[in-house]
Design a protein around this motif. Structure first.
Motif, mmCIF file in Angstrom:
data_model
loop_
_atom_site.group_PDB
_atom_site.id
_atom_site.type_symbol
_atom_site.label_atom_id
_atom_site.label_comp_id
_atom_site.label_asym_id
_atom_site.label_seq_id
_atom_site.Cartn_x
_atom_site.Cartn_y
_atom_site.Cartn_z
ATOM 1 N N PHE A 6 24.916 17.711 -24.256
ATOM 2 C CA PHE A 6 23.719 16.872 -24.372
ATOM 3 C C PHE A 6 23.860 15.703 -23.409
ATOM 4 O O PHE A 6 24.961 15.378 -22.967
ATOM 5 C CB PHE A 6 23.497 16.409 -25.813
ATOM 6 N N GLN A 7 22.740 15.081 -23.100
ATOM 7 C CA GLN A 7 22.741 14.017 -22.079
ATOM 8 C C GLN A 7 22.334 12.653 -22.616
ATOM 9 O O GLN A 7 22.605 11.643 -21.989
ATOM 10 C CB GLN A 7 21.789 14.394 -20.936
ATOM 11 N N ASP A 8 21.633 12.630 -23.758
ATOM 12 C CA ASP A 8 21.180 11.354 -24.296
ATOM 13 C C ASP A 8 22.024 11.020 -25.519
ATOM 14 O O ASP A 8 21.917 11.694 -26.554
ATOM 15 C CB ASP A 8 19.689 11.457 -24.678
ATOM 16 N N PRO A 9 22.866 9.977 -25.429
ATOM 17 C CA PRO A 9 23.751 9.683 -26.560
ATOM 18 C C PRO A 9 22.988 9.274 -27.815
ATOM 19 O O PRO A 9 23.524 9.349 -28.917
ATOM 20 C CB PRO A 9 24.619 8.532 -26.037
ATOM 21 N N TYR A 10 21.744 8.839 -27.651
ATOM 22 C CA TYR A 10 20.971 8.419 -28.821
ATOM 23 C C TYR A 10 20.232 9.585 -29.481
ATOM 24 O O TYR A 10 19.683 9.429 -30.560
ATOM 25 C CB TYR A 10 19.956 7.335 -28.415
ATOM 26 N N LYS A 11 20.155 10.702 -28.797
ATOM 27 C CA LYS A 11 19.421 11.837 -29.378
ATOM 28 C C LYS A 11 20.246 13.123 -29.322
ATOM 29 O O LYS A 11 19.718 14.194 -29.044
ATOM 30 C CB LYS A 11 18.080 12.014 -28.645
ATOM 31 N N ALA A 12 21.523 12.981 -29.607
ATOM 32 C CA ALA A 12 22.398 14.160 -29.556
ATOM 33 C C ALA A 12 21.972 15.203 -30.583
ATOM 34 O O ALA A 12 21.954 16.404 -30.297
ATOM 35 C CB ALA A 12 23.842 13.741 -29.802
ATOM 36 N N TRP A 13 21.599 14.749 -31.782
ATOM 37 C CA TRP A 13 21.231 15.723 -32.823
ATOM 38 C C TRP A 13 19.931 16.426 -32.486
ATOM 39 O O TRP A 13 19.739 17.592 -32.842
ATOM 40 C CB TRP A 13 21.130 15.040 -34.190
ATOM 41 N N GLN A 14 19.041 15.724 -31.795
ATOM 42 C CA GLN A 14 17.805 16.396 -31.395
ATOM 43 C C GLN A 14 18.136 17.541 -30.436
ATOM 44 O O GLN A 14 17.595 18.641 -30.558
ATOM 45 C CB GLN A 14 16.852 15.403 -30.723
ATOM 46 N N SER A 15 19.052 17.265 -29.515
ATOM 47 C CA SER A 15 19.446 18.303 -28.558
ATOM 48 C C SER A 15 20.094 19.480 -29.284
ATOM 49 O O SER A 15 19.779 20.648 -29.010
ATOM 50 C CB SER A 15 20.412 17.683 -27.544
ATOM 51 N N ILE A 16 20.990 19.187 -30.219
ATOM 52 C CA ILE A 16 21.689 20.262 -30.943
ATOM 53 C C ILE A 16 20.701 21.052 -31.794
ATOM 54 O O ILE A 16 20.756 22.288 -31.854
ATOM 55 C CB ILE A 16 22.830 19.665 -31.794
ATOM 56 N N LEU A 17 19.763 20.340 -32.430
ATOM 57 C CA LEU A 17 18.766 21.030 -33.247
ATOM 58 C C LEU A 17 17.896 21.944 -32.384
ATOM 59 O O LEU A 17 17.629 23.097 -32.760
ATOM 60 C CB LEU A 17 17.893 19.996 -33.976
ATOM 61 N N LEU A 18 17.466 21.448 -31.226
ATOM 62 C CA LEU A 18 16.606 22.278 -30.362
ATOM 63 C C LEU A 18 17.329 23.550 -29.930
ATOM 64 O O LEU A 18 16.758 24.641 -29.960
ATOM 65 C CB LEU A 18 16.166 21.485 -29.130
#
Lengths: 701, 259
Positions: A97-109
């Motif tokens: 992932f590239q955005d440390p503030y939205k890591a879970w969004q990346s993993i969920l997607l």
């Protein structure tokens, strides 16, 4: 006498990098069995006993698979793990992932993109999400029936078999239809939702919403509006009112708000993932595989976010196993020092990969040669003159990729004994290989905000005088290219809710206003697989977006080719960081920066040769989503008649250049449908090369 | 903006080892008449730069005439390096002079005879004679098979190997294990330890450590691994083990089955 080596169009040892774990089709007997067994033993703790689980299983520490050097088979081991687990697990391959503030969004997607794929490529195979949904709903009904009157309890075994997918094929449609009808009304859902607690599943008051969403995932067509809405809800995106009604949700269940902070998006994404993992008690565990971790190495914030994710996976998510792969040097020197001490303890002891020995080397080489239908005599010729013995004269074992590179040289020498060694592959060659590989696999072309973020961050920094960095205090425009007199901002949004897009446009206007005389451009990239925005029905949001367009707001509709190029660029850079190619990360990045300089300049200066969407009413953006949103897989493929032409040609020639096939079909624009058909057909395989893609005929059992 | 003769040297420097062809120079710097012939002004500029030693050439490569910046382009040294690499990668399979000549390609080909002499005289390779044919063997390959030390950079390996046999016998895997385990523990239990760190910890001879590690590798008790990164620190590269046929040095070691 003919030289069968010279006749081969493809060097069978050229392909020495595993790009996707699912590509792994062969493994040497005994090689890396010990590390694989260690990971499988950890998985066995999740997998014991009958489904459904009486309560979700607590996670173990992340299993850290470490390679002493490049090319010892980290991704290959993941491929073997995927094969060994088969249908026993939902396997999620996580690129960085590239955005440390939205890591879970990346993993969920990425998790949902995986779930939306079928378990295998056979025609009509249901998606994993559909199987998870049917499994969950059927087990819940079975739990209910188990305590009912004897005539009701009699249905339990069939329901359990329906849930596990072991029901005879003839009975399946009828049982599924019965289950679908049962969940057609709200009454049964309200009653059955309470049964989740009996298995210690806590969905934070959203139990009914989850069941309603699962009903859409289980029984609706892949292209239906309601299923799309269900997927949006699972992706933690806000729903439009009509979507809330289609899913029969309460307003409170529509918890993905339009105007939110990155932290809120991340937190909701985590809760969704937590829900999916708990529901795995009814279906099968998840295996999350963090690969290419070298890419985190140059960003301490990303490393901290990774540590935080591993900690939360351990402490708060159930029914899963996490696997992390790394090259030892990167891990010990670049990543581990930046991890919080408490997070370091959430990784297992090193699971070290082994090299291949002489016997394994022979097995691997023979397998690759036989796969190309080499005769036994030609295979023996490969090993003549003590070639293998010489290679292993000092070393007892060798990295697999090192072996394959030497085998590639050997093959070339046998094919053209008098030819000079070819020049080493250039970055352009390597980029073209990645590009052709991405083109050949549709799953690799899906919207990926991490790829776009990486491009803006790492490739963007090449421009003269620019200062590239994350913004602070912005909700959507999280990334900025800054010059003394102007800025370009980027937001990364895959959803299509009017309120979210109005909020994005509002932020663009606010930024422009706050900047005074400084000029700004504010971009949101979209890819062809995403729904089109703005929708025709949008009024308020469209007015705001129109206003924002006067302040530099642009929606950039990337073409399929551009998406492939950006993904290929990221893969190339990742390969350099992992030591998979003979170029360093900075060298690869410098080349990419030069390669994409015109594209960067166009974005930076809004020269707009890239197709920037008009947001005027009636423009291409305003088309009905139904016609522009994702099409079914079948529509992307060749029709039966053309496929027959392709099969006849490839069967006859064994290996054939794709341009020859397209010439036979008479239309070069059929390349993508042809590649989709190749992907789905068991007898066809694509070999991406620097100049072209070769199609090979495969003999299947 | 029009190019001037002041841009000529930077352009040749930028061309690096590939060189800049006279045709390209002519079209870029020669003015309107460029396509036909080299103008006297351009010819004089090239001659001046060559006289000053800033460039050299022209070198004929096919139909092209190439100019190079000082220190760039093919030379006896580059040809020699290419020859040494080819002989090393051939290992104990002796490579004949005509065979070697065929494999040296591109611009180095012009310097093959002198490059070969250079490689032999610098003792990087040895010339062996069989009848009237000549064959070549890399010194590290010979060193490995005969058990004597590979020569240091610029220094000739003693014919007898020059190794202190008493010292050789003194370094064993048991001597190395305590340092290996300490280094392994310091990096959090990860098993691949840098040979450079091990060498520093043992405070002993690099050659001795290399000999031990190669012996133990052959015995299957340890594994050695080449570098992962292409920009490794110089001292780690130098401390690595070089094996014939492997372009990269082996820079880490794992003791197998060591808890």
């Amino acid at each position: 006498m003919t030289n069968s080596y010279a006749e081969m169009r493809v060097n069978p040892f050229e392909d020495a990098i595993v790009r996707e774990p699912r590509d792994v089709t062969f493994s040497v007997n005994g090689l890396n069995d010990a590390p694989l067994d260690r990971v499988l033993a950890k998985f066995a703790a999740l997998d014991g006993g009958e489904l459904p689980r009486s309560s979700p299983v607590k996670a173990d520490r992340a299993q850290l698979v470490v390679s002493p050097d490049r090319g010892y088979g980290k991704s290959h081991l993941l491929g073997r793990l995927f094969t060994a687990l088969g249908r026993k697990a939902t396997k999620v391959y996580l690129r960085p992932f590239q955005d440390p503030y939205k890591a879970w969004q990346s993993i969920l997607l990425l998790t949902l993109q995986e779930l939306d794929r079928p378990d295998d490529e056979t025609a009509q195979a249901p998606s994993q999400l559909s199987s998870l949904a049917v499994g969950t709903l059927a087990h819940i009904v079975a739990d209910f029936a188990q305590n009912g009157a004897p005539e009701i309890a009699a249905a339990v075994p069939a329901l359990r078999r329906l849930a596990s997918g072991t029901l005879p094929a003839a009975e399946m449609p009828g049982r599924r239809a019965w289950l679908g009808a049962l969940f057609a009304g709200n009454g049964p859902i309200n009653r059955l939702a309470g049964l989740l607690g009996s298995r210690h599943i806590d969905l934070h008051g959203r139990e009914k919403a989850w069941l309603k969403v699962l009903v859409a995932c289980a029984f609706d067509d892949a292209d239906s509006e309601r299923r799309r809405a269900a997927l949006k809800w699972l992706r933690a995106e806000p729903l439009e009112q009509d979507e809330v009604e289609q899913l029969r949700l309460d307003q409170a269940d529509n918890d993905g708000r339009g105007d939110v902070t990155p932290q809120e998006i991340n937190a909701l994404s985590f809760r969704r993932l937590q829900g999916l993992c708990q529901l795995a008690s009814y279906y099968r565990p998840f295996v999350f595989c963090f690969d290419q971790t070298e890419c985190y190495a140059n960003d301490p914030m990303l490393i901290k976010a990774l540590g935080n994710c591993i900690e939360q996976l351990y402490a708060e998510l159930r029914n899963h196993l996490t696997v992390v792969t790394a090259n030892q040097r990167n891990w010990v020197e670049d990543i581990k020092p930046h991890l919080e001490p408490a997070h370091r303890d959430r990784f297992s002891q090193e699971i070290a990969l082994e090299g291949i020995n002489k016997a394994g080397a022979r097995e691997l080489i023979e397998a690759r040669l036989r796969h190309c239908e080499m005769a036994a005599g030609d295979v023996a010729r490969f090993f003549a003159d003590n070639w293998l013995e010489d290679l292993f004269s000092t070393l007892v074992e060798l990295g697999v990729r090192a072996l394959l590179m030497r085998a590639e040289d050997r093959f070339r020498a046998l094919a053209r004994p008098d030819a000079a060694p070819p020049p080493p592959q250039t970055l352009d060659d390597l980029f073209q290989v990645e590009l052709n590989n991405i083109r050949a696999q549709k799953a690799l072309q899906a919207y990926n905000q991490d790829c776009l973020m990486w491009f803006a961050k790492d490739v963007g920094q090449a421009m003269t005088g620019v200062k590239v960095g994350r913004t602070s205090g912005r909700r959507y425009f999280s990334f900025e290219w800054r010059w003394p007199d102007r800025s370009v901002y980027f937001a990364f949004e895959g959803g299509d809710h009017w309120r979210r897009w109005k909020a994005i446009a509002d932020e663009a206007i606010a930024m422009a206003t706050a900047q005074g005389d400084r000029r700004i451009l504010a971009y949101v990239f979209r890819t062809p697989d995403l729904a089109r925005v703005p929708r025709p029905s949008w009024a308020v949001a469209k007015a705001t977006m129109d206003k924002a367009s006067g302040h530099g707001f642009r929606i950039v509709e990337l073409t399929a080719d551009q998406v492939c190029e950006l993904h290929a660029a990221r893969e190339l850079y990742s390969n350099a960081l992992q030591g998979n190619i003979a170029f360093s990360g900075p060298a690869a990045l410098a080349w990419l920066q030069a390669r994409f300089a015109p594209f960067l300049a166009d974005i930076a200066a809004a020269g707009l040769p890239i197709q920037v969407r008009s947001i005027d009413a009636g423009g291409p953006a305003a088309q009905q989503p139904k016609t522009t949103e994702r099409t079914s897989a079948a529509a992307d493929m060749l029709d039966a008649e053309r496929l027959r032409v392709v099969l006849d040609l490839v069967r006859e020639q064994r290996i054939v250049d794709i341009s020859v096939v397209l010439a036979r079909l008479g239309r070069t624009e059929l390349r993508d449908p042809l590649l989709r058909s190749v992907e789905a057909h068991p007898n066809l395989k694509a070999h991406p090369g620097p100049k072209t893609i070769f199609l090979q005929w495969r003999i299947t059992a | 903006m029009a190019v001037t003769f002041d841009d000529l040297l930077p352009a040749i420097v930028k061309a690096g080892d590939a060189g800049l062809s006279l045709a390209k120079i002519r079209t870029t710097f020669g003015g309107k008449a460029a396509a036909k012939k080299v103008t006297p002004e351009l010819r004089e500029k090239l001659a001046t730069l060559a006289h000053e030693g800033a460039i050299w050439g022209p070198l004929k490569q096919g139909v092209a005439q190439l100019y190079f910046a000082r220190g760039r382009g093919p030379s006896i040294e580059t040809a020699s390096r290419a020859i040494v690499t080819l002989v090393a990668s051939s290992g104990v399979k002796l490579i004949s002079k005509p065979g070697l000549g065929k494999k040296v390609t591109g611009m180095n080909k012009k310097f093959f005879p002198d490059g070969l002499k250079h490689a032999v005289s610098s003792q990087a390779i040895v010339e062996l004679t069989c009848g009237s044919s000549k064959y070549y063997l890399h010194r590290d390959v010979a060193a490995e098979y005969f058990g004597f030390e590979p020569a240091e950079q610029g220094r000739i390996a003693p014919a007898s190997g020059g190794r202190d046999v008493t010292a050789a016998a003194s370094l064993t895997l048991d001597d190395v294990l305590p340092a290996y385990r300490r280094l392994k523990a310091e990096q959090g239990g990860f098993s691949a330890v840098k040979i450079y760190d091990l060498m520093k910890a043992l405070n002993g001879s690099k050659e001795e450590l290399h000999r031990l590690l190669i012996d133990e590798t052959k015995a299957g008790r340890v594994t050695i691994h080449p570098t992962t990164t292409v920009d490794l620190p110089k001292e780690e590269m130098e401390a690595g083990i070089r094996l014939a046929g492997f372009p990269e040095p082996f820079v880490t070691v794992v003791v197998k089955n060591d808890p």
